[in-house]
Motif scaffolding. Structure first.
Motif, PDB file in Angstrom:
ATOM      1  N   VAL A  13      18.406 -43.593 -53.248  1.00 62.56           N
ATOM      2  CA  VAL A  13      18.129 -42.285 -53.773  1.00 62.56           C
ATOM      3  C   VAL A  13      19.197 -41.372 -53.206  1.00 62.56           C
ATOM      4  CG1 VAL A  13      16.454 -40.321 -53.990  1.00 62.56           C
ATOM      5  CG2 VAL A  13      15.836 -42.545 -54.885  1.00 62.56           C
ATOM      6  N   HIS A  14      19.022 -41.457 -51.978  1.00 62.81           N
ATOM      7  CA  HIS A  14      20.340 -40.470 -51.151  1.00 62.81           C
ATOM      8  C   HIS A  14      21.445 -40.736 -51.640  1.00 62.81           C
ATOM      9  CE1 HIS A  14      17.351 -38.276 -48.564  1.00 62.81           C
ATOM     10  NE2 HIS A  14      16.733 -39.299 -48.446  1.00 62.81           N
ATOM     11  N   ASN A  15      22.147 -41.987 -51.922  1.00 60.89           N
ATOM     12  CA  ASN A  15      23.341 -42.464 -52.187  1.00 60.89           C
ATOM     13  C   ASN A  15      23.514 -41.573 -53.388  1.00 60.89           C
ATOM     14  OD1 ASN A  15      23.610 -43.937 -50.043  1.00 60.89           O
ATOM     15  ND2 ASN A  15      23.185 -45.804 -50.889  1.00 60.89           N
ATOM     16  N   ARG A  16      22.614 -41.826 -54.376  1.00 59.35           N
ATOM     17  CA  ARG A  16      22.901 -41.521 -55.808  1.00 59.35           C
ATOM     18  C   ARG A  16      22.928 -39.726 -55.729  1.00 59.35           C
ATOM     19  NH1 ARG A  16      19.039 -44.209 -57.956  1.00 59.35           N
ATOM     20  NH2 ARG A  16      20.529 -45.766 -58.778  1.00 59.35           N
ATOM     21  N   GLU A  17      22.025 -39.140 -54.997  1.00 57.07           N
ATOM     22  CA  GLU A  17      22.254 -37.833 -55.054  1.00 57.07           C
ATOM     23  C   GLU A  17      23.335 -37.151 -54.375  1.00 57.07           C
ATOM     24  OE1 GLU A  17      18.753 -36.628 -52.878  1.00 57.07           O
ATOM     25  OE2 GLU A  17      17.365 -36.683 -54.792  1.00 57.07           O
ATOM     26  N   TRP A  18      23.936 -38.049 -53.521  1.00 65.74           N
ATOM     27  CA  TRP A  18      25.086 -37.545 -52.716  1.00 65.74           C
ATOM     28  C   TRP A  18      26.341 -37.789 -53.656  1.00 65.74           C
ATOM     29  CZ3 TRP A  18      29.900 -39.558 -51.233  1.00 65.74           C
ATOM     30  CH2 TRP A  18      30.591 -38.636 -50.343  1.00 65.74           C
ATOM     31  N   MET A  19      26.376 -38.844 -54.561  1.00 67.30           N
ATOM     32  CA  MET A  19      27.377 -39.220 -55.281  1.00 67.30           C
ATOM     33  C   MET A  19      27.345 -38.156 -56.451  1.00 67.30           C
ATOM     34  SD  MET A  19      28.089 -43.163 -54.898  1.00 67.30           S
ATOM     35  CE  MET A  19      26.517 -43.867 -55.270  1.00 67.30           C
ATOM     36  N   ARG A  20      26.282 -38.162 -57.124  1.00 67.27           N
ATOM     37  CA  ARG A  20      26.133 -37.039 -58.350  1.00 67.27           C
ATOM     38  C   ARG A  20      26.563 -35.759 -57.899  1.00 67.27           C
ATOM     39  NH1 ARG A  20      20.668 -38.755 -61.441  1.00 67.27           N
ATOM     40  NH2 ARG A  20      20.979 -40.519 -62.560  1.00 67.27           N
ATOM     41  N   GLY A  21      26.228 -35.328 -56.735  1.00 66.68           N
ATOM     42  CA  GLY A  21      26.661 -34.124 -56.405  1.00 66.68           C
ATOM     43  C   GLY A  21      28.345 -33.816 -56.223  1.00 66.68           C
ATOM     44  N   ARG A  22      28.905 -34.652 -56.135  1.00 66.52           N
ATOM     45  CA  ARG A  22      30.438 -34.755 -55.965  1.00 66.52           C
ATOM     46  C   ARG A  22      30.921 -35.369 -57.370  1.00 66.52           C
ATOM     47  NH1 ARG A  22      27.744 -34.544 -51.839  1.00 66.52           N
ATOM     48  NH2 ARG A  22      28.531 -33.438 -49.789  1.00 66.52           N
ATOM     49  N   GLY A  23      30.198 -35.577 -58.424  1.00 72.37           N
ATOM     50  CA  GLY A  23      30.761 -36.044 -59.633  1.00 72.37           C
ATOM     51  C   GLY A  23      31.537 -37.572 -59.430  1.00 72.37           C
ATOM     52  N   ILE A  24      30.748 -38.432 -58.418  1.00 75.01           N
ATOM     53  CA  ILE A  24      31.367 -39.699 -58.351  1.00 75.01           C
ATOM     54  C   ILE A  24      30.450 -40.598 -59.254  1.00 75.01           C
ATOM     55  CG2 ILE A  24      31.617 -41.585 -56.748  1.00 75.01           C
ATOM     56  CD1 ILE A  24      31.946 -39.426 -54.621  1.00 75.01           C
ATOM     57  N   THR A  25      31.112 -41.469 -59.852  1.00 72.28           N
ATOM     58  CA  THR A  25      30.518 -42.296 -60.798  1.00 72.28           C
ATOM     59  C   THR A  25      30.385 -43.712 -60.295  1.00 72.28           C
ATOM     60  OG1 THR A  25      31.125 -41.073 -62.830  1.00 72.28           O
ATOM     61  CG2 THR A  25      30.178 -43.353 -63.093  1.00 72.28           C
ATOM     62  N   ALA A  26      29.385 -44.242 -59.788  1.00 74.98           N
ATOM     63  CA  ALA A  26      29.318 -45.703 -59.060  1.00 74.98           C
ATOM     64  C   ALA A  26      28.848 -46.742 -60.016  1.00 74.98           C
ATOM     65  CB  ALA A  26      28.483 -45.630 -57.933  1.00 74.98           C
ATOM     66  N   ARG A  81      29.344 -43.484 -69.072  1.00 75.82           N
ATOM     67  CA  ARG A  81      28.655 -43.448 -67.736  1.00 75.82           C
ATOM     68  C   ARG A  81      29.075 -42.372 -66.625  1.00 75.82           C
ATOM     69  NH1 ARG A  81      24.359 -46.504 -68.942  1.00 75.82           N
ATOM     70  NH2 ARG A  81      23.550 -46.347 -66.833  1.00 75.82           N
ATOM     71  N   SER A  82      30.385 -41.600 -67.159  1.00 77.22           N
ATOM     72  CA  SER A  82      30.890 -40.611 -65.999  1.00 77.22           C
ATOM     73  C   SER A  82      30.621 -39.314 -66.764  1.00 77.22           C
ATOM     74  CB  SER A  82      32.444 -41.121 -66.209  1.00 77.22           C
ATOM     75  OG  SER A  82      32.572 -42.378 -65.807  1.00 77.22           O
ATOM     76  N   ALA A  83      29.461 -39.016 -67.404  1.00 76.41           N
ATOM     77  CA  ALA A  83      29.469 -37.797 -68.043  1.00 76.41           C
ATOM     78  C   ALA A  83      28.723 -36.719 -66.874  1.00 76.41           C
ATOM     79  CB  ALA A  83      28.584 -37.807 -69.250  1.00 76.41           C
ATOM     80  N   ILE A  84      28.548 -37.259 -65.797  1.00 77.34           N
ATOM     81  CA  ILE A  84      27.773 -36.297 -64.725  1.00 77.34           C
ATOM     82  C   ILE A  84      28.716 -35.216 -64.113  1.00 77.34           C
ATOM     83  CG2 ILE A  84      26.268 -36.356 -62.820  1.00 77.34           C
ATOM     84  CD1 ILE A  84      25.312 -39.396 -63.719  1.00 77.34           C
ATOM     85  N   SER A  85      28.493 -33.903 -64.297  1.00 79.48           N
ATOM     86  CA  SER A  85      29.391 -33.014 -63.391  1.00 79.48           C
ATOM     87  C   SER A  85      28.793 -32.766 -62.218  1.00 79.48           C
ATOM     88  CB  SER A  85      29.391 -31.797 -64.635  1.00 79.48           C
ATOM     89  OG  SER A  85      29.712 -31.859 -65.684  1.00 79.48           O
ATOM     90  N   PRO A  86      29.814 -32.427 -61.311  1.00 81.57           N
ATOM     91  CA  PRO A  86      29.529 -32.241 -59.924  1.00 81.57           C
ATOM     92  C   PRO A  86      28.487 -30.989 -60.009  1.00 81.57           C
ATOM     93  CG  PRO A  86      31.740 -32.471 -60.257  1.00 81.57           C
ATOM     94  CD  PRO A  86      31.200 -32.530 -61.381  1.00 81.57           C
ATOM     95  N   VAL A  87      27.446 -31.003 -58.915  1.00 81.69           N
ATOM     96  CA  VAL A  87      26.845 -29.652 -58.667  1.00 81.69           C
ATOM     97  C   VAL A  87      26.975 -29.448 -57.258  1.00 81.69           C
ATOM     98  CG1 VAL A  87      25.146 -30.415 -60.673  1.00 81.69           C
ATOM     99  CG2 VAL A  87      24.681 -31.209 -57.974  1.00 81.69           C
TER     100      VAL A  87
END
Length: 275
Positions: free
Chosen positions: A71-84, A265-271
């Motif tokens: 969960v922490h990994n996902r939040e950290w990456m989503r916050g930077r617009g990183i698609t894993a 899968r890469s439609a998440i914008s950095p927050v």
């Protein structure tokens, strides 16, 4: 040692940055990371040799701890617009070939970083570096899969750029990787035509959790016994929502559909996040 499947050793995984063919950085002990997830890394090393109820409880604890780190990994990456993307397969299915071609063909559009998982050697990581991506190697020793804590440590060493595509090449295995959430945005199961089309029946769990199934090495279909339609039907029975892409990472046939799925899968914008 992994209490869930019994793999691993007492030394733990080795995480190293591969640059210019040399071992530039070793994060085996997890020092000096750039993002603090505040994890408790004290694993319970009781391997569950006693009562079966204790084994079940221990497995639940291991997976629960892993999921918390994921969960922490996902939040950290989503916050930077990183698609894993977590790419899983048996050994020899063509994961590294697929990644190398993807890096060469998509690398001009966005930064691509790779976490390479293998029990030993940096051979695949060297291929990835030569293809043009930044890469860290995670050697798991006797371990048969990557887990969320390994990804956490690899992220510290890799420090991928905001907006990156992060490709995680899991250890070659169609069993244990299915159990461990890494914090990825998509799970990819790769099978190749020489392996035979019965893999969904033999390894149902990994297909049940997949977001995408890639059937690779279709250039070899004239020379092997592989019924593409039957394999797709098996996968759909296990996972009606799964998407299937048929391609050859060697010739390039079908790669456009793979790239289209990556884009989906890469439609998440950095927050905004706290550093």
């Amino acid at each position: 040692m992994c209490a869930t499947c019994g793999c691993g050793d007492t030394t733990g995984p080795r995480v190293s940055v591969v640059a210019g063919g040399e071992h530039e950085q070793d994060d085996s002990h997890g020092h000096g990371h750039h993002h603090d997830h505040d994890h408790d890394h004290d694993h319970d090393h009781d391997h569950g040799h006693g009562h079966s109820d204790h084994t079940v409880i221990l497995e639940q604890q291991v997976l629960a701890k892993n999921d918390g780190i994921a969960v922490h990994n996902r939040e950290w990456m989503r916050g930077r617009g990183i698609t894993a993307l977590n790419i899983m397969s048996s050994p020899g299915a063509g994961k590294t070939t697929l990644l190398a071609r993807t890096i060469r063909e998509l690398g001009r559009q966005r930064p691509i970083a790779v976490i390479e998982g293998d029990q030993e050697t940096r051979l695949d990581a060297e291929r990835i570096r030569e293809a043009g991506a930044s890469v860290v190697q995670v050697n798991t020793g006797a371990g048969c899969h990557l887990d969320a804590e390994m990804i956490d440590r690899a992220l510290r060493a890799l420090d991928p750029a905001d907006g990156s595509l992060l490709l995680i090449e899991n250890v070659g295995n169609l069993v244990c990787p299915a159990l461990f959430d890494l914090g990825e945005e998509g799970k990819v199961v790769l099978i190749s035509t020489p392996e035979g089309g019965d893999k969904p029946k033999k390894y149902p769990h990994i297909f049940a959790v997949a977001d995408l199934v890639v059937i690779n090495k279709i250039d070899l279909l004239p020379y092997v016994e592989f019924d593409v339609d039957a394999c797709v039907a098996q996968a759909k029975i296990l996972n009606p929502a799964v998407r299937v892409v048929v391609l050859s990472a060697t010739t390039g046939e079908g790669m456009d559909e793979w790239y289209e799925w990556i884009g989906s899968r890469s439609a998440i914008s950095p927050v905004a996040v706290d550093n």
